[in-house]
Design an enzyme around this catalytic site. Structure first.
Site, PDB file in Angstrom:
ATOM      1  N   ASP A 286     -15.862  37.112  20.200  1.00 42.90           N
ATOM      2  CA  ASP A 286     -15.527  37.614  21.521  1.00 42.90           C
ATOM      3  C   ASP A 286     -16.541  37.000  22.495  1.00 42.90           C
ATOM      4  O   ASP A 286     -17.651  36.669  22.107  1.00 42.90           O
ATOM      5  CB  ASP A 286     -15.639  39.144  21.457  1.00 42.90           C
ATOM      6  CG  ASP A 286     -15.898  39.785  22.791  1.00 42.90           C
ATOM      7  OD1 ASP A 286     -15.028  39.647  23.669  1.00 42.90           O
ATOM      8  OD2 ASP A 286     -16.945  40.431  22.963  1.00 42.90           O
TER       9      ASP A 286
ATOM     10  N   ASP B 250     -17.715  43.372  20.113  1.00 39.52           N
ATOM     11  CA  ASP B 250     -18.470  44.580  20.471  1.00 39.52           C
ATOM     12  C   ASP B 250     -17.635  45.642  21.185  1.00 39.52           C
ATOM     13  O   ASP B 250     -18.046  46.791  21.275  1.00 39.52           O
ATOM     14  CB  ASP B 250     -19.639  44.199  21.392  1.00 39.52           C
ATOM     15  CG  ASP B 250     -19.162  43.755  22.761  1.00 39.52           C
ATOM     16  OD1 ASP B 250     -18.120  43.073  22.834  1.00 39.52           O
ATOM     17  OD2 ASP B 250     -19.806  44.112  23.767  1.00 39.52           O
TER      18      ASP B 250
ATOM     19  N   ASP C 101     -11.873  44.999  20.917  1.00 40.11           N
ATOM     20  CA  ASP C 101     -12.122  44.176  19.737  1.00 40.11           C
ATOM     21  C   ASP C 101     -11.802  44.900  18.433  1.00 40.11           C
ATOM     22  O   ASP C 101     -11.687  44.260  17.389  1.00 40.11           O
ATOM     23  CB  ASP C 101     -13.594  43.716  19.712  1.00 40.11           C
ATOM     24  CG  ASP C 101     -13.932  42.819  20.893  1.00 40.11           C
ATOM     25  OD1 ASP C 101     -13.069  42.025  21.283  1.00 40.11           O
ATOM     26  OD2 ASP C 101     -15.050  42.939  21.425  1.00 40.11           O
TER      27      ASP C 101
HETATM   28 MG    MG Z   1     -17.013  42.064  24.516  1.00 36.40          MG
END
Ligand code: MG
Ligand code: ADP
Length: 292
Positions: free
Chosen positions: A38, A237, A241
């Site tokens: 990410d 995080d 996600d």
């Molecule tokens: Mg993120």
């Protein structure tokens, strides 16, 4: 692998700040071919700052920032914090707002002082039927600098282009070099602007970019990487996600991230230091090799 060697391996990992919630993840990590990450909060610090504000003709800059910041006060997106802080720094008093609405992956809207205010990505402006073409040159320049361009519309008229920039974590370049040294392919998955994502990827030597992904689209992004390249580990995080962490062959969450991301992952990095990803892979390879 024997249960004892897995225990020894996960014990060593814990000492370097990598928590294996499932011992089997040590084995799947060894076989990973692609590491997908990410962007916001994983490759970058997740604390963007407002860097640019360019208003349309006959539009007042301070008025625009004040209206936009008043709306963003209600949003929890990291972008919102950047805009609110910039308004505060300029001594602008926020106004009270009505009818706040967040459109995930697009932007936010509310009524402020009798005006309708919309703030968000170019695709949000297009959804509203607004043409962002007048700002195309500025948007390209900002994106090529790795900044994320956003737009503000007031009463259905395009009023400004705003850029936020989120610094790359200090540990990121070395982490990517180490992943490449271990023979892995590195990919980035983000909801951000394609041009911005590509500029950041170029800077970091990232091999593949999947950009402008809608909040529920990260799972599909992981699936297509799995179809192309074999076992995929995903590092993230955020709330967005969590499904992708569950879909990946190995989900790796940042321990300072959201609880839902941590719960969806098999591996947790206790700090945000991404060098622990290649470290954990090297450890998994060493552990499994030893017991063969
Ligand atoms: Mg993120
Ligand atoms: P990401 O966190 O990867 O940027 P999101 O799905 O949260 O992905 O958001 C996608 C895009 O939607 C953002 O990059 C931004 O352009 C726009 N957006 C989302 N929330 C806001 C907000 N509160 N203010 C302005 N723009 C927003």
């Amino acid at each position: 692998a024997t249960p004892t060697s897995i225990m020894v391996g996960t014990g060593k990992a814990a000492k370097m700040g990598v928590l294996f919630r499932k011992g089997e993840a040590l084995q799947s990590l060894r076989d990973a071919k692609v590491i997908a990450l990410d962007k916001t909060g994983t490759l970058t610090r997740g604390r963007p700052e407002l860097t640019d504000l360019v208003v349309a003709n006959d539009v007042d800059e301070a008025d625009t920032l004040r209206l936009v910041a008043s709306v963003e006060r209600q949003s929890e997106h990291p972008i919102a914090e950047a805009i609110v802080n910039a308004a505060k720094a300029r001594g602008l008093e926020p106004a009270t707002i009505q009818d706040f609405e967040a459109i995930p992956g697009f932007g936010v809207a509310a009524r402020v002082d009798g005006h309708r205010v919309d703030v968000g990505a170019d695709r949000y402006m297009r959804k509203l039927g607004l043409d962002v073409e007048v700002f195309a040159k500025t948007a390209h320049r900002l994106a090529d600098e790795g900044k994320s361009p956003l737009y503000a519309a007031i009463d259905g008229r395009l009023a400004a282009i705003i850029a936020v920039a989120d610094p790359i974590k200090e540990s990121t370049p070395a982490a990517i070099r180490a992943l490449h040294a271990e023979g892995l392919q590195v990919a980035m998955i983000t909801g951000d602007n394609r041009r911005t994502a590509e500029a950041i990827a170029r800077r970091l030597g990232i091999d593949k970019v999947v950009a402008e992904v809608l909040p529920d689209g990260k799972v599909d992004a992981v699936k297509s990487l799995q179809a192309e390249g074999g076992l995929v580990a995903f590092v993230g995080d955020g709330i967005n996600d969590a499904p992708a962490l569950a879909q990946a062959d190995v989900g790796i969450a940042i321990g300072t991230g959201t609880d839902i991301a941590i719960e969806s992952a098999e591996v947790v990095l206790m700090s945000g230091d991404l060098r622990n990803v290649p470290n954990a892979i090297a450890l998994s390879r060493a552990t499994i090799r030893n017991i063969k």
